[in-house]
Design a protein around this motif. Structure first.
Motif, PDB file in Angstrom:
ATOM      1  N   ARG A   1       0.821  -1.222   0.000  1.00 31.02           N
ATOM      2  CA  ARG A   1       0.000   0.000   0.000  1.00 31.02           C
ATOM      3  C   ARG A   1       0.854   1.271   0.000  1.00 31.02           C
ATOM      4  NH1 ARG A   1      -4.651  -1.957  -0.712  1.00 31.02           N
ATOM      5  NH2 ARG A   1      -5.617  -3.520   0.585  1.00 31.02           N
ATOM      6  N   GLN A   2       2.025   1.172  -0.637  1.00 33.48           N
ATOM      7  CA  GLN A   2       2.913   2.326  -0.764  1.00 33.48           C
ATOM      8  C   GLN A   2       3.216   2.628  -2.228  1.00 33.48           C
ATOM      9  OE1 GLN A   2       6.407   2.020   1.792  1.00 33.48           O
ATOM     10  NE2 GLN A   2       5.260   0.817   3.275  1.00 33.48           N
ATOM     11  N   GLY A   3       2.536   1.943  -3.147  1.00 36.72           N
ATOM     12  CA  GLY A   3       2.750   2.187  -4.571  1.00 36.72           C
ATOM     13  C   GLY A   3       3.922   1.423  -5.171  1.00 36.72           C
ATOM     14  N   ILE A   4       4.483   0.476  -4.430  1.00 36.64           N
ATOM     15  CA  ILE A   4       5.654  -0.246  -4.927  1.00 36.64           C
ATOM     16  C   ILE A   4       5.284  -1.146  -6.099  1.00 36.64           C
ATOM     17  CG2 ILE A   4       7.429  -1.939  -4.341  1.00 36.64           C
ATOM     18  CD1 ILE A   4       7.427  -0.684  -1.495  1.00 36.64           C
ATOM     19  N   ALA A   5       4.179  -1.869  -6.002  1.00 32.14           N
ATOM     20  CA  ALA A   5       3.765  -2.746  -7.107  1.00 32.14           C
ATOM     21  C   ALA A   5       3.557  -1.930  -8.383  1.00 32.14           C
ATOM     22  CB  ALA A   5       2.503  -3.521  -6.752  1.00 32.14           C
ATOM     23  N   GLN A   6       2.891  -0.804  -8.247  1.00 26.70           N
ATOM     24  CA  GLN A   6       2.667   0.068  -9.403  1.00 26.70           C
ATOM     25  C   GLN A   6       3.989   0.534  -9.995  1.00 26.70           C
ATOM     26  OE1 GLN A   6      -0.276   3.192  -8.922  1.00 26.70           O
ATOM     27  NE2 GLN A   6       0.992   4.605 -10.102  1.00 26.70           N
ATOM     28  N   ALA A   7       4.921   0.939  -9.147  1.00 24.22           N
ATOM     29  CA  ALA A   7       6.226   1.395  -9.631  1.00 24.22           C
ATOM     30  C   ALA A   7       6.977   0.269 -10.339  1.00 24.22           C
ATOM     31  CB  ALA A   7       7.054   1.945  -8.461  1.00 24.22           C
ATOM     32  N   LEU A   8       6.904  -0.938  -9.793  1.00 32.13           N
ATOM     33  CA  LEU A   8       7.536  -2.095 -10.437  1.00 32.13           C
ATOM     34  C   LEU A   8       6.942  -2.353 -11.814  1.00 32.13           C
ATOM     35  CD1 LEU A   8       7.620  -4.496  -7.368  1.00 32.13           C
ATOM     36  CD2 LEU A   8       9.633  -3.712  -8.618  1.00 32.13           C
ATOM     37  N   ILE A   9       5.627  -2.334 -11.884  1.00 28.98           N
ATOM     38  CA  ILE A   9       4.942  -2.602 -13.157  1.00 28.98           C
ATOM     39  C   ILE A   9       5.291  -1.533 -14.180  1.00 28.98           C
ATOM     40  CG2 ILE A   9       2.677  -2.738 -14.265  1.00 28.98           C
ATOM     41  CD1 ILE A   9       1.708  -4.040 -11.562  1.00 28.98           C
ATOM     42  N   TYR A  10       5.233  -0.268 -13.785  1.00 27.73           N
ATOM     43  CA  TYR A  10       5.572   0.813 -14.721  1.00 27.73           C
ATOM     44  C   TYR A  10       7.022   0.724 -15.190  1.00 27.73           C
ATOM     45  CZ  TYR A  10       1.188   3.424 -14.216  1.00 27.73           C
ATOM     46  OH  TYR A  10      -0.121   3.833 -14.254  1.00 27.73           O
ATOM     47  N   GLU A  11       7.926   0.376 -14.295  1.00 21.84           N
ATOM     48  CA  GLU A  11       9.328   0.208 -14.690  1.00 21.84           C
ATOM     49  C   GLU A  11       9.438  -0.911 -15.727  1.00 21.84           C
ATOM     50  OE1 GLU A  11      13.383   0.897 -14.904  1.00 21.84           O
ATOM     51  OE2 GLU A  11      11.889   2.106 -13.848  1.00 21.84           O
TER      52      GLU A  11
ATOM     53  N   TYR B   1      -7.704  -2.685 -10.389  1.00 23.55           N
ATOM     54  CA  TYR B   1      -6.310  -2.304 -10.149  1.00 23.55           C
ATOM     55  C   TYR B   1      -5.564  -2.090 -11.468  1.00 23.55           C
ATOM     56  CZ  TYR B   1      -1.481  -2.309  -8.636  1.00 23.55           C
ATOM     57  OH  TYR B   1      -0.174  -1.951  -8.432  1.00 23.55           O
ATOM     58  N   TYR B   2      -5.585  -3.078 -12.327  1.00 24.76           N
ATOM     59  CA  TYR B   2      -4.815  -2.978 -13.574  1.00 24.76           C
ATOM     60  C   TYR B   2      -5.405  -1.948 -14.530  1.00 24.76           C
ATOM     61  CZ  TYR B   2      -1.871  -6.723 -11.991  1.00 24.76           C
ATOM     62  OH  TYR B   2      -0.972  -7.467 -11.267  1.00 24.76           O
ATOM     63  N   GLY B   3      -6.708  -1.714 -14.443  1.00 20.87           N
ATOM     64  CA  GLY B   3      -7.332  -0.661 -15.247  1.00 20.87           C
ATOM     65  C   GLY B   3      -6.768   0.705 -14.902  1.00 20.87           C
ATOM     66  N   ARG B   4      -6.491   0.935 -13.625  1.00 26.05           N
ATOM     67  CA  ARG B   4      -5.889   2.212 -13.208  1.00 26.05           C
ATOM     68  C   ARG B   4      -4.489   2.386 -13.783  1.00 26.05           C
ATOM     69  NH1 ARG B   4      -7.978   0.716  -8.077  1.00 26.05           N
ATOM     70  NH2 ARG B   4      -5.885   0.220  -7.334  1.00 26.05           N
ATOM     71  N   LEU B   5      -3.846   1.277 -14.128  1.00 25.77           N
ATOM     72  CA  LEU B   5      -2.492   1.332 -14.680  1.00 25.77           C
ATOM     73  C   LEU B   5      -2.490   1.421 -16.204  1.00 25.77           C
ATOM     74  CD1 LEU B   5      -0.742  -1.356 -12.449  1.00 25.77           C
ATOM     75  CD2 LEU B   5      -0.971   1.096 -12.053  1.00 25.77           C
TER      76      LEU B   5
END
Length: 167
Positions: free
Chosen positions: A85-95, A116-120
């Motif tokens: 819940r700190q945005g790490i998964a999102q940062a990993l995926i974007y990287e 979740y994935y729709g937001r990405l």
């Protein structure tokens, strides 16, 4: 925290993270098998200040209608419980998406939470006439186009590599 492409010394930490993040050992065994079979297209890790692995995402090849079209599947993604819940998964995926785009890959698919994935930026794959082998996954199966117009000329069965069928 540092987010970077995995290196061989990360393998034990990735394995430990996956074994602790999921209720079974299937994800850890899957990543081990993908690595052993040379089917790990890209792995991205998040490390703490001491270099310990606290987050991970893997990308591996998928075929579309039996052809290699430079598509990959995203799975698994995990973050250590203390860092969620700190945005790490999102940062990993974007990287990972950025790196795959630079490497010339055409699209990424994922089987996961549509909200979740729709937001990405992922889109429902069924709307693009794409499906996977697992039943009742129409809402969860999603695609992220990396190349322009890639979805206009693509439809049919997206098949993950053989290790996904073992677990």
């Amino acid at each position: 925290m540092l987010i970077r492409v995995e290196i061989p010394v990360d393998a034990p930490g990735i394995d430990q993270l996956l074994r602790s993040a999921f209720p079974s050992e299937a994800e850890a065994d899957l990543v081990h098998q993908l690595r052993e079979d040379g089917l790990l297209t890209l792995g991205v890790v998040a490390t703490d200040d001491e270099g310990g692995v606290i987050g991970y995402v893997a990308f591996s090849p998928v075929d579309l209608e039996g052809e290699d079209r430079q598509w990959v599947g995203l799975a698994p993604v995990a973050v250590a419980e203390a860092y969620r819940r700190q945005g790490i998964a999102q940062a990993l995926i974007y990287e990972g998406l950025d790196a795959l785009n630079e490497f010339g890959y055409a699209a990424v698919v994922v089987l996961g939470d549509p909200a979740y994935y729709g937001r990405l930026g992922f889109q429902n794959a069924a709307a693009a006439q794409l499906h996977c082998r697992w039943p009742d996954t129409e809402q969860a199966f999603q695609v992220y186009p990396l190349a322009d117009n890639v979805l206009e000329s693509s439809s049919g069965l997206v098949e993950y590599s053989a290790p996904f069928n073992r677990f």
